[in-house]
Design a protein around this motif. Structure first.
Motif, short mmCIF file in Angstrom:
data_model
loop_
_atom_site.label_atom_id
_atom_site.label_comp_id
_atom_site.label_asym_id
_atom_site.label_seq_id
_atom_site.Cartn_x
_atom_site.Cartn_y
_atom_site.Cartn_z
N GLU A 446 14.12 12.85 -4.17
CA GLU A 446 14.15 11.74 -3.22
C GLU A 446 15.58 11.42 -2.80
OE1 GLU A 446 12.20 7.28 -2.71
OE2 GLU A 446 12.42 8.15 -4.72
N TYR A 447 16.51 11.45 -3.76
CA TYR A 447 17.92 11.16 -3.43
C TYR A 447 18.49 12.26 -2.53
CZ TYR A 447 22.86 10.02 -4.02
OH TYR A 447 24.18 9.69 -3.78
N ILE A 448 18.25 13.52 -2.88
CA ILE A 448 18.82 14.64 -2.14
C ILE A 448 18.28 14.70 -0.71
CG2 ILE A 448 18.90 17.18 -2.00
CD1 ILE A 448 18.99 17.17 -5.09
N THR A 449 16.97 14.50 -0.55
CA THR A 449 16.36 14.63 0.78
C THR A 449 16.66 13.44 1.68
OG1 THR A 449 14.29 13.71 -0.10
CG2 THR A 449 14.49 16.11 -0.03
N SER A 450 17.00 12.29 1.08
CA SER A 450 17.24 11.09 1.89
C SER A 450 18.72 10.82 2.15
CB SER A 450 16.62 9.86 1.20
OG SER A 450 17.22 9.64 -0.06
N ASN A 453 24.52 12.74 3.78
CA ASN A 453 25.75 13.49 3.51
C ASN A 453 25.50 14.81 2.79
OD1 ASN A 453 27.35 11.44 4.65
ND2 ASN A 453 27.30 10.30 2.72
N LEU A 454 24.26 15.03 2.32
CA LEU A 454 23.95 16.26 1.60
C LEU A 454 23.24 17.24 2.52
CD1 LEU A 454 22.66 14.89 -1.82
CD2 LEU A 454 24.93 15.76 -1.26
N LYS A 455 23.56 18.51 2.33
CA LYS A 455 22.88 19.54 3.11
C LYS A 455 21.39 19.51 2.77
CE LYS A 455 22.43 24.52 3.70
NZ LYS A 455 22.88 25.86 3.28
N LYS A 456 20.55 19.67 3.76
CA LYS A 456 19.11 19.65 3.55
C LYS A 456 18.66 21.00 2.96
CE LYS A 456 18.45 15.48 4.82
NZ LYS A 456 19.85 15.06 4.62
N THR A 476 4.74 14.25 -0.37
CA THR A 476 5.32 13.07 0.28
C THR A 476 6.83 13.18 0.37
OG1 THR A 476 3.51 11.69 -0.55
CG2 THR A 476 5.51 10.56 0.18
N LEU A 477 7.44 13.75 -0.66
CA LEU A 477 8.90 13.92 -0.69
C LEU A 477 9.35 15.14 0.11
CD1 LEU A 477 9.55 13.11 -4.46
CD2 LEU A 477 10.02 11.65 -2.49
#
Length: 506
Positions: A446-450, A453-456, A476-477
């Protein structure tokens, strides 16, 4: 990045000893223990007597793990690599001090065992409470997950060993271990399925399958076992039975295997007959009757309601969890089939079940054709992060990717570490274990996808839980794929190819 991962893994004390083909020591850096008083490698420790055989063959490499060394009042637990040398290079050995690592593993195992025993006694008290059923299901689901994690690691390691050049004896040992792990995995699967059924999370799937394949699997697994037990085993299929069916292949296998396995365990003389007949047919709808008849010890139960979970049919000392028939009955009910039985003590038992299916038509057959897995050579390297709190699972996944080629890898032990590393490095793909301490996989995803500033990165979720709730949350995530442990290498790389859009023409 692979080198960085290897360096982290090998960040331990290593002693090198070089010697000639007569065993005389030429050089030693004495990092772990001195060798000044030993003129020959064979004088250091009795274990090194084996080296004389190894150096008879040039360019030979042998690895020995978990060797206990007691030298000069000091005890080491070491891994040893021996190289036999050649005309240009003298033989040498590398001694890796793994004392701390193996001691920690032993302590962790002991702590887990003590915790398990403590929890077990507490659970015994709680089971007597009014919420017995709810508690039992939660316990089963939890313990199944805890067991599936090491099982996945061991099965992965066994899969890697199959690709090595092994001796005949080693292959026999590997086959024995593999058979045992398949048996354990099936028992754990039964426990997990039971908890899912009682939770209402279990789903029957309908796919195209070949009934002949089921019959061949049963014959392959049990024919030799019955011969060794001196019990006749017959498989009889009516010519009226269609072989191309639509239904839940895995559950049919599970039901039949449990019934035949029971007959095998409780029959010591005579014969066992597994029979398949057509019970009903109209248009594309069919109902098949499966029966298993044995001349075994029998039992005196008169109602199917008496087949309780974890309750054996009698008190004889025969291996089993008492889950088989309970699982069978619940699966048959979910598949809208019927179940009946007849048994007499010391005469034998007969189990009959009926299951409904659809017959496969050509258009459906073409849609459900399974493509054979083909390895793709990857030209463009992909940056991968492996996030898992289990070291064996880390090693298996890393080894699979290294053997395949085309991947750079980093490893994180939990969600917090994964986020920290994702901030510093752009990853094409993240393998995320969903159930970890500190921060679990769901929170990390959830943190990484939202985070803008982070590459998807593409994300493949890994979990020993094959339950609807986890899969829906992962969806959902926006997780790119969901793989249930234990998995086979073909399943893993099929997922990787699809997620990263790797094609054969690359």
């Amino acid at each position: 990045m692979i080198q960085k991962t290897i360096d982290n893994y090998l960040n331990i004390k290593v002693q090198k000893i070089e010697f000639d083909f007569q065993g005389r020591i030429i050089f030693s850096d004495d990092i772990l223990f001195p060798t000044k008083n030993a003129s020959s490698i064979y004088d250091i420790h009795p274990f090194f007597e084996i080296i004389n055989e190894i150096i008879q063959v040039k360019n030979r490499e042998e690895i020995f793990k978990i060797i206990l060394f007691e030298l000069e009042k000091t005890t080491f637990i070491v891994d040893i690599i021996v190289y036999s040398g050649n005309k240009e290079i003298n033989p040498f050995l590398l001694i890796f001090d793994r004392s701390e690592y193996y001691t920690e593993i032993q302590q962790v195992t002991q702590d887990k065992n003590e915790l398990f025993i403590s929890n077990f006694h507490e659970n015994e008290k709680n089971i007597k409470l009014n919420e017995e059923k709810s508690f039992k299901n939660k316990f089963l689901a939890s313990i199944s997950h805890d067991l599936k994690t090491p099982i996945a690691g061991v099965i992965g390691l066994l899969d890697l060993f199959k690709k090595e050049n092994l001796t005949y004896d080693q292959k026999e040992l590997l086959s024995t271990i593999n058979s045992s792990m398949i048996h354990i995995n099936r028992l754990v699967g039964d426990i997990f399925d039971l908890s899912k059924i009682e939770y209402g999370e279990f789903q029957i799937e309908n796919n195209s399958f070949d009934l002949e394949e089921i019959i061949k699997n049963i014959e392959r697994v049990y024919l030799e076992k019955f011969i060794l037990k001196n019990v006749e085993f017959q498989v009889v299929k009516s010519n009226k039975v269609p072989v191309k069916l639509i239904g839940d292949y895995n559950r049919v296998i599970q039901i039949i295997t449990n019934l035949v396995d029971n007959a095998y365990k409780y029959t010591n003389k005579g014969k066992v007959v597994f029979e398949i007949n057509l019970d009903y047919r109209r248009a594309k709808n069919v109902r098949l009757k499966f029966s298993v008849k044995d001349t075994g010890i029998g039992f005196d139960i008169t109602s199917k309601e008496q087949f309780e979970s974890f309750k054996k049919l009698h008190h004889q000392n025969i291996e089993g969890s008492g889950l088989g028939l309970s699982i069978v009955i619940k699966l048959i009910e979910l598949m809208k089939g019927t179940f009946s039985f007849d048994s007499k003590i010391n005469e034998g038992s007969l189990f009959e079940i009926t299951l409904p299916f659809e017959t496969e038509i050509e258009s459906q057959k073409s849609k459900t054709t399974i493509k054979k897995f083909t390895k793709i050579d990857i030209k463009n390297k992909f940056n991968v992060l492996i996030v898992d709190d289990n070291e064996i699972n880390q090693l298996v996944l890393m080894k699979l990717l290294v053997n395949h080629g085309g991947f750079y890898m980093d490893i994180a032990n939990n969600g917090e570490k994964a986020i920290e590393m994702a901030k510093k490095e752009d990853y094409d793909l993240i393998f995320m274990d969903l159930h970890m301490p500190k921060m679990n996989g769901f929170e990390a995803i959830e943190y990484i996808t939202s985070n803008e500033n982070l590459k998807k990165s593409k994300i493949i979720a890994l979990s020993a839980y094959d339950i609807k709730k986890d899969k829906e949350l992962a969806k959902t995530l926006k997780v790119d794929d969901y793989i249930v442990k234990p998995f086979v290498s073909e399943e893993l790389f099929t997922s990787i190819y699809n997620v990263l859009n790797i094609k054969k023409e690359q």
